[in-house]
Write a protein that holds these residues in place. Structure first.
Motif, short mmCIF file in Angstrom:
data_model
loop_
_atom_site.label_atom_id
_atom_site.label_comp_id
_atom_site.label_asym_id
_atom_site.label_seq_id
_atom_site.Cartn_x
_atom_site.Cartn_y
_atom_site.Cartn_z
N ARG A 127 0.83 -1.21 0.00
CA ARG A 127 0.00 0.00 0.00
C ARG A 127 0.86 1.25 0.00
O ARG A 127 0.59 2.22 -0.73
CB ARG A 127 -0.94 0.02 1.22
CG ARG A 127 -2.10 -0.94 1.14
CD ARG A 127 -3.23 -0.54 2.10
NE ARG A 127 -2.78 -0.39 3.47
CZ ARG A 127 -2.77 -1.38 4.36
NH1 ARG A 127 -3.14 -2.60 3.99
NH2 ARG A 127 -2.38 -1.17 5.60
N ARG A 128 1.90 1.24 0.85
CA ARG A 128 2.78 2.43 0.92
C ARG A 128 3.52 2.64 -0.40
O ARG A 128 3.66 3.78 -0.86
CB ARG A 128 3.77 2.27 2.07
CG ARG A 128 3.15 2.45 3.45
CD ARG A 128 4.22 2.67 4.51
NE ARG A 128 5.09 1.51 4.65
CZ ARG A 128 4.86 0.51 5.49
NH1 ARG A 128 3.76 0.53 6.26
NH2 ARG A 128 5.69 -0.51 5.57
N GLU A 147 0.99 3.95 -2.89
CA GLU A 147 0.60 5.31 -2.53
C GLU A 147 1.69 6.30 -2.95
O GLU A 147 1.40 7.37 -3.49
CB GLU A 147 0.36 5.40 -1.02
CG GLU A 147 -0.15 6.77 -0.57
CD GLU A 147 -0.46 6.81 0.92
OE1 GLU A 147 -1.03 7.82 1.37
OE2 GLU A 147 -0.12 5.83 1.63
N THR A 181 1.12 9.13 -5.88
CA THR A 181 1.36 10.54 -5.53
C THR A 181 2.42 11.15 -6.45
O THR A 181 2.29 12.30 -6.89
CB THR A 181 1.81 10.66 -4.06
OG1 THR A 181 0.82 10.04 -3.23
CG2 THR A 181 1.97 12.11 -3.66
N ALA A 240 -3.99 9.75 -3.64
CA ALA A 240 -4.14 8.33 -3.28
C ALA A 240 -5.09 8.17 -2.11
O ALA A 240 -5.01 8.90 -1.12
CB ALA A 240 -2.78 7.73 -2.95
N VAL A 299 -6.35 4.97 0.35
CA VAL A 299 -5.95 3.58 0.64
C VAL A 299 -7.03 2.86 1.45
O VAL A 299 -7.71 3.46 2.29
CB VAL A 299 -4.60 3.53 1.38
CG1 VAL A 299 -3.49 4.07 0.51
CG2 VAL A 299 -4.67 4.28 2.69
#
Length: 520
Positions: free
Chosen positions: A15-16, A19, A23, A29, A31
């Motif tokens: 996810r990070r 993201e 971006t 973004a 989540v």
């Protein structure tokens, strides 16, 4: 073009990373750590405006396929890019059949991800323009407007025209995506209620606790959240036509009230003190076997016989392949006014033959989506097989990498099929090129593999060993990309170290692409 991108993945690290990438591309973004949370973002009480969804397929609880199904049932039309570490063809096919826009394998390169998001945004923007132009055209739909040249549809049109002259309940049956609502609108547009309301209800997309209220209406304060009086779909359709799609999904308790409405022409609003008289033409539709559901106790038998007064079965697209050329032309023309800068001349004969060879499990809806996407993303002025990669990979069990099979330059069996010429007749099946596997130059000659095609079966008709197919694919890719190993690895979806390990295993010289050790 900045947009809001929803990332649905149960892996916090992934996810990070996504993201940060989204971006960096200039988008916003959003989540979500699972399927249920992702659905809440697009269809919950605090739903947000989302342009594209990046969806992991393998998640605990509600997985990616479950999310795609739920979005389709709820009528949420947002492009979805699915991703998974398991990139098998079966996974791709399943995701695409459930409405995925694109498919990427973890870890997706930033360039691949950015291109996929850009394509999704481009298609979404043009799709909105097409819908706006369709609304502006308006008008009543009749059976003359239906695009079909197939004998399988003659019975549908004949029955539909007879139904339009009466007021009896109609049940339209057929698989999802065959055009049941289109038939219902043609019946309404051909009858004496053509100038009256046509109200549609997707029974499968309404939460069970709201079905009764939406269909029959409710009084103010009749339940928590009922801050205003609601008339209901039956009253909205008064003097016109009510189309109940996916009626097999109605809860049993609501079926009792529906039976009374059909029998007596009266509805009971939730919290109301008196009944309301309605005069409607009822048309129902389902992809389920209602008779079997009635036998299983999942659908009221008395309601089934009330609805099934005049049944019409709409055949799937695979049983009316003659319609495909005309439908392709129509869908291409729908895109043209919305994007006048990118005018397509037509579709190549090989591409059209490939579309006719495919079985289309999603029927006309799937064909429209495929043509729409291909038309928007095409680089040239002619649609070719390259614009239909998922379809191309499934037809006749081959994976086709040759981009110039039937191009004018290659001297294929047909140089092209102009959009304006599709209406005059479909491509003869005898002209389907060998790449699609539909015809050969000599009837009794064995099929010969050519560059760009991997044989799935051996000479005896048995499935070939996976190692043999892998070896052939690697050699083909090295040849196709002129020995550029970085590009070969990227196209095969593996790392360079994995590629070189496989080259060593098969005894392939990276410089020549040839097998140096044929036996040990």
């Amino acid at each position: 073009m900045a947009a809001s991108i929803l990332i649905v993945d149960d892996d916090p690290v992934q996810r990070r990373l996504l993201e940060a990438a989204v971006t960096k591309f200039g988008h916003t973004a959003i989540v979500a750590d699972g399927g249920e949370a992702g659905l809440d973002v697009v269809d919950g009480p605090n739903a947000r405006d989302v342009s594209v969804v990046i969806l992991d397929l393998m998640m605990p609880g509600l997985d990616g396929i479950g999310v795609l199904k739920a979005m389709r049932e709820r009528g949420i039309h947002i492009p979805v890019i699915v991703q998974t570490a398991q990139g098998g063809i079966e996974t791709v096919v399943s995701a695409m059949r459930h409405g995925a826009f694109d498919f990427v394998v973890k870890p997706a390169s930033p360039d691949r991800l950015q291109a996929s998001i850009g394509n999704a945004l481009k298609v979404e923007a043009l799709e909105g323009e097409v819908k706006r132009s369709s609304r502006q055209r308006g008008g009543h739909l009749t059976f003359k407007d239906m695009i079909t040249h197939s004998p399988a549809m003659d019975r549908v049109i004949r029955l539909g025209r007879k139904a339009a002259a009466s007021n009896i309940p109609i049940l339209i049956e057929g698989e999802s995506g065959v055009g049941k609502e289109l038939v219902a609108r043609a019946i309404q547009g051909s009858g004496d209620r053509r100038s009256k309301p046509f109200v549609t209800v997707n029974c499968g997309a309404i939460p069970d606790n709201l079905v009764e209220s939406i269909l029959f209406g409710h009084e103010k304060g009749s339940f928590t959240g009922a801050t205003e009086k609601h008339t209901g779909k039956f009253v909205e359709a008064h003097s016109g036509t009510l189309f109940l799609d996916e009626i097999g999904d109605l809860p049993l308790d609501v079926q009792v009230k529906l039976l009374r409405a059909v029998q007596d022409g009266e509805v009971d609003p939730v919290g109301g003190r008196s009944t309301v008289r309605v005069d409607i033409r009822l048309i129902s539709a389902t992809h389920r076997n209602l008779l079997q559901q009635a036998k299983d106790g999942k659908f009221r038998e008395d309601l089934f016989y009330r609805l099934n007064v005049y049944p019409i079965f709409v055949p799937p697209l695979r049983d009316r392949r003659d319609d495909i050329p005309h439908l392709v032309e129509h869908f291409m023309e729908k895109v043209a006014p919305a994007d006048p800068r990118h005018r397509l001349r037509g579709i190549s004969a090989a591409a059209l033959a490939m579309l006719q060879a495919y079985d289309w499990p999603g029927n006309i809806r799937q064909l429209e989506n495929a043509v729409f996407r291909a038309s928007v993303l095409a680089e040239g002025d002619m649609l070719t097989e390259e614009e239909f990669p998922q379809i191309r990979a499934q037809v006749e069990g081959t994976v086709n990498l040759d981009a110039d099979i039937a191009s004018p330059e290659s001297g294929g069996p047909a140089s092209g099929w102009p959009a304006s010429g599709l209406a005059s007749g479909s491509l003869p099946r005898d002209n389907v090129p060998a790449a699609v596997g539909a015809a050969a130059a000599e009837p009794n000659a064995p099929a010969r593999p050519r560059f760009g095609t991997l044989r799935a079966l051996d000479e005896r008709g048995n499935v070939r060993a996976l190692a043999d197919v892998e070896l052939e694919m690697i050699k083909l890719a090295i040849d196709h990309y002129n020995g550029q190993m970085s590009e070969v690895a990227r196209r095969l979806g593996i790392g360079r170290s994995t590629l070189y390990r496989k080259l060593k295993e098969y005894g392939i010289d990276p410089e020549t692409g040839r097998v140096e050790r044929l036996a040990s």
